[in-house]
Design a protein around this motif. Structure first.
Motif, PDB file in Angstrom:
ATOM      1  N   ARG A  55      82.610  -0.756  16.904  1.00 51.06           N
ATOM      2  CA  ARG A  55      84.006  -1.074  16.586  1.00 51.06           C
ATOM      3  C   ARG A  55      84.125  -2.186  15.556  1.00 51.06           C
ATOM      4  O   ARG A  55      85.205  -2.437  15.029  1.00 51.06           O
ATOM      5  N   GLY A  56      83.041  -2.866  15.267  1.00 54.06           N
ATOM      6  CA  GLY A  56      83.030  -3.904  14.251  1.00 54.06           C
ATOM      7  C   GLY A  56      81.598  -4.294  13.967  1.00 54.06           C
ATOM      8  O   GLY A  56      80.703  -4.052  14.776  1.00 54.06           O
ATOM      9  N   PHE A  57      81.376  -4.892  12.804  1.00 52.91           N
ATOM     10  CA  PHE A  57      80.018  -5.302  12.449  1.00 52.91           C
ATOM     11  C   PHE A  57      80.068  -6.413  11.416  1.00 52.91           C
ATOM     12  O   PHE A  57      81.070  -6.601  10.705  1.00 52.91           O
ATOM     13  N   HIS A  92      77.240 -27.465  -9.815  1.00 55.03           N
ATOM     14  CA  HIS A  92      78.228 -26.877  -8.891  1.00 55.03           C
ATOM     15  C   HIS A  92      77.691 -25.572  -8.308  1.00 55.03           C
ATOM     16  O   HIS A  92      77.747 -25.354  -7.088  1.00 55.03           O
ATOM     17  N   ALA A  93      77.150 -24.709  -9.165  1.00 59.17           N
ATOM     18  CA  ALA A  93      76.590 -23.446  -8.688  1.00 59.17           C
ATOM     19  C   ALA A  93      75.405 -23.688  -7.759  1.00 59.17           C
ATOM     20  O   ALA A  93      75.244 -23.001  -6.738  1.00 59.17           O
ATOM     21  N   ALA A  94      74.556 -24.652  -8.117  1.00 58.85           N
ATOM     22  CA  ALA A  94      73.380 -24.935  -7.301  1.00 58.85           C
ATOM     23  C   ALA A  94      73.777 -25.443  -5.917  1.00 58.85           C
ATOM     24  O   ALA A  94      73.148 -25.083  -4.909  1.00 58.85           O
ATOM     25  N   TYR A  95      74.812 -26.259  -5.844  1.00 51.20           N
ATOM     26  CA  TYR A  95      75.252 -26.788  -4.547  1.00 51.20           C
ATOM     27  C   TYR A  95      75.590 -25.647  -3.589  1.00 51.20           C
ATOM     28  O   TYR A  95      75.220 -25.674  -2.407  1.00 51.20           O
ATOM     29  N   TRP A  96      76.289 -24.639  -4.102  1.00 47.97           N
ATOM     30  CA  TRP A  96      76.754 -23.571  -3.234  1.00 47.97           C
ATOM     31  C   TRP A  96      75.722 -22.486  -2.991  1.00 47.97           C
ATOM     32  O   TRP A  96      75.732 -21.832  -1.935  1.00 47.97           O
ATOM     33  N   LEU A  97      74.803 -22.283  -3.927  1.00 51.19           N
ATOM     34  CA  LEU A  97      73.949 -21.100  -3.841  1.00 51.19           C
ATOM     35  C   LEU A  97      72.454 -21.366  -3.708  1.00 51.19           C
ATOM     36  O   LEU A  97      71.709 -20.426  -3.419  1.00 51.19           O
ATOM     37  N   ASP A  98      71.992 -22.597  -3.909  1.00 51.23           N
ATOM     38  CA  ASP A  98      70.550 -22.818  -3.829  1.00 51.23           C
ATOM     39  C   ASP A  98      69.998 -22.624  -2.424  1.00 51.23           C
ATOM     40  O   ASP A  98      68.824 -22.281  -2.258  1.00 51.23           O
ATOM     41  N   ASP A  99      70.806 -22.867  -1.405  1.00 53.91           N
ATOM     42  CA  ASP A  99      70.355 -22.690  -0.017  1.00 53.91           C
ATOM     43  C   ASP A  99      71.505 -22.101   0.787  1.00 53.91           C
ATOM     44  O   ASP A  99      72.057 -22.739   1.678  1.00 53.91           O
ATOM     45  N   ALA A 100      71.859 -20.854   0.442  1.00 55.97           N
ATOM     46  CA  ALA A 100      73.067 -20.243   0.996  1.00 55.97           C
ATOM     47  C   ALA A 100      72.747 -19.077   1.916  1.00 55.97           C
ATOM     48  O   ALA A 100      71.864 -18.260   1.635  1.00 55.97           O
ATOM     49  N   PHE A 101      73.506 -18.999   3.008  1.00 60.31           N
ATOM     50  CA  PHE A 101      73.566 -17.801   3.828  1.00 60.31           C
ATOM     51  C   PHE A 101      74.717 -16.968   3.287  1.00 60.31           C
ATOM     52  O   PHE A 101      75.864 -17.427   3.257  1.00 60.31           O
ATOM     53  N   GLU A 102      74.416 -15.760   2.835  1.00 59.10           N
ATOM     54  CA  GLU A 102      75.422 -14.904   2.227  1.00 59.10           C
ATOM     55  C   GLU A 102      75.878 -13.849   3.239  1.00 59.10           C
ATOM     56  O   GLU A 102      75.075 -13.015   3.673  1.00 59.10           O
ATOM     57  N   VAL A 103      77.135 -13.933   3.622  1.00 59.78           N
ATOM     58  CA  VAL A 103      77.719 -12.931   4.521  1.00 59.78           C
ATOM     59  C   VAL A 103      78.095 -11.742   3.658  1.00 59.78           C
ATOM     60  O   VAL A 103      79.035 -11.799   2.866  1.00 59.78           O
ATOM     61  N   ALA A 104      77.368 -10.652   3.798  1.00 59.66           N
ATOM     62  CA  ALA A 104      77.574  -9.496   2.933  1.00 59.66           C
ATOM     63  C   ALA A 104      78.766  -8.657   3.377  1.00 59.66           C
ATOM     64  O   ALA A 104      79.555  -8.200   2.543  1.00 59.66           O
ATOM     65  N   GLU A 105      78.902  -8.425   4.679  1.00 60.00           N
ATOM     66  CA  GLU A 105      79.985  -7.591   5.189  1.00 60.00           C
ATOM     67  C   GLU A 105      80.420  -8.107   6.557  1.00 60.00           C
ATOM     68  O   GLU A 105      79.585  -8.525   7.371  1.00 60.00           O
ATOM     69  N   LEU A 106      81.724  -8.065   6.798  1.00 67.51           N
ATOM     70  CA  LEU A 106      82.284  -8.344   8.120  1.00 67.51           C
ATOM     71  C   LEU A 106      83.554  -7.511   8.237  1.00 67.51           C
ATOM     72  O   LEU A 106      84.519  -7.738   7.501  1.00 67.51           O
ATOM     73  N   HIS A 107      83.536  -6.517   9.118  1.00 71.99           N
ATOM     74  CA  HIS A 107      84.668  -5.608   9.251  1.00 71.99           C
ATOM     75  C   HIS A 107      84.871  -5.236  10.713  1.00 71.99           C
ATOM     76  O   HIS A 107      83.898  -5.069  11.462  1.00 71.99           O
ATOM     77  N   VAL A 108      86.120  -5.092  11.092  1.00 69.18           N
ATOM     78  CA  VAL A 108      86.506  -4.609  12.415  1.00 69.18           C
ATOM     79  C   VAL A 108      87.385  -3.383  12.204  1.00 69.18           C
ATOM     80  O   VAL A 108      88.256  -3.365  11.322  1.00 69.18           O
TER      81      VAL A 108
END
Length: 203
Positions: free
Chosen positions: A74-76, A104-120
């Motif tokens: 029902r969601g993932f 600025h880009a390095a702050y957000w992306l050098d050590d980032a967990f990327e949430v690819a999809e979240l849907h219900v």
């Protein structure tokens, strides 16, 4: 007639995720309503994402105790550690660099967990499943930041309110990813997530 059992949150490894990929894609289609010809490509993208580093996935799943239900998933939600060479990561890094410079880009992306999809699934929204998925997905992650993209058609959509409620803020708005499609907002926050406000009821 017995009532359907309540959906439960469950973590999946890569193999369990792939075994459920068809019903997961059905939830994606119901929530996002993409053109049907895009679904095979989305299927391939999700398969590839399971090979990315530190992949993590959760589903909200109804136990298969009653025949005739439209589907158990029902969601993932899933995500992974972002790295150079990943399409989304590279596109967003270029945009953030243009917007605020390389630091600025390095702050957000050098050590980032990327949430690819979240849907219900639309039939199951409004019960806190999205909040539960996001919280479980990010809990205990070792990365410094969490980043994601979401449709930028309505700043007060349930998804945008959910993400803001845990400390994410807009990094890019009205952003067009290569290949066409609707505008997106790229949002980011620090980990661990901020506590949910009392009484929050996002999907």
């Amino acid at each position: 007639m017995r009532k359907p059992r309540e959906p439960k949150l469950r973590q999946l490894d890569e193999h369990a995720f792939l075994r459920r990929l068809d019903p997961i894609l059905q939830v994606y289609a119901a929530a996002m309503r993409p053109p049907g010809e895009q679904l095979p490509g989305r299927h391939s993208i999700m398969q590839r994402h399971t090979t990315y580093p530190r992949f993590r996935a959760f589903v909200v799943e109804r136990p298969r105790s009653l025949p005739g239900l439209p589907g158990s998933v029902r969601g993932f939600a899933y995500g992974f550690h972002g790295e150079s060479g990943q399409w989304w990561h590279d596109v967003v890094r270029r945009a953030l660099t243009e917007r605020g410079g390389p630091e600025h880009a390095a702050y957000w992306l050098d050590d980032a967990f990327e949430v690819a999809e979240l849907h219900v699934h639309p039939d199951d929204q409004g019960h806190g499943h999205g909040r539960a998925l996001l919280n479980a997905l990010c809990e205990g992650r070792l990365e410094t930041t969490v980043v994601l993209s979401t449709l930028d058609l309505d700043r007060e959509s349930p998804a945008r309110r959910l993400y803001r409620s845990v400390g994410l803020r807009d990094l890019l708005t009205d952003f067009d990813f290569p290949g066409g499609g609707p505008p997106y907002a790229v949002m980011g926050g620090t980990l661990p997530l901020a506590p949910y406000p009392a009484g929050s009821s996002s999907s």
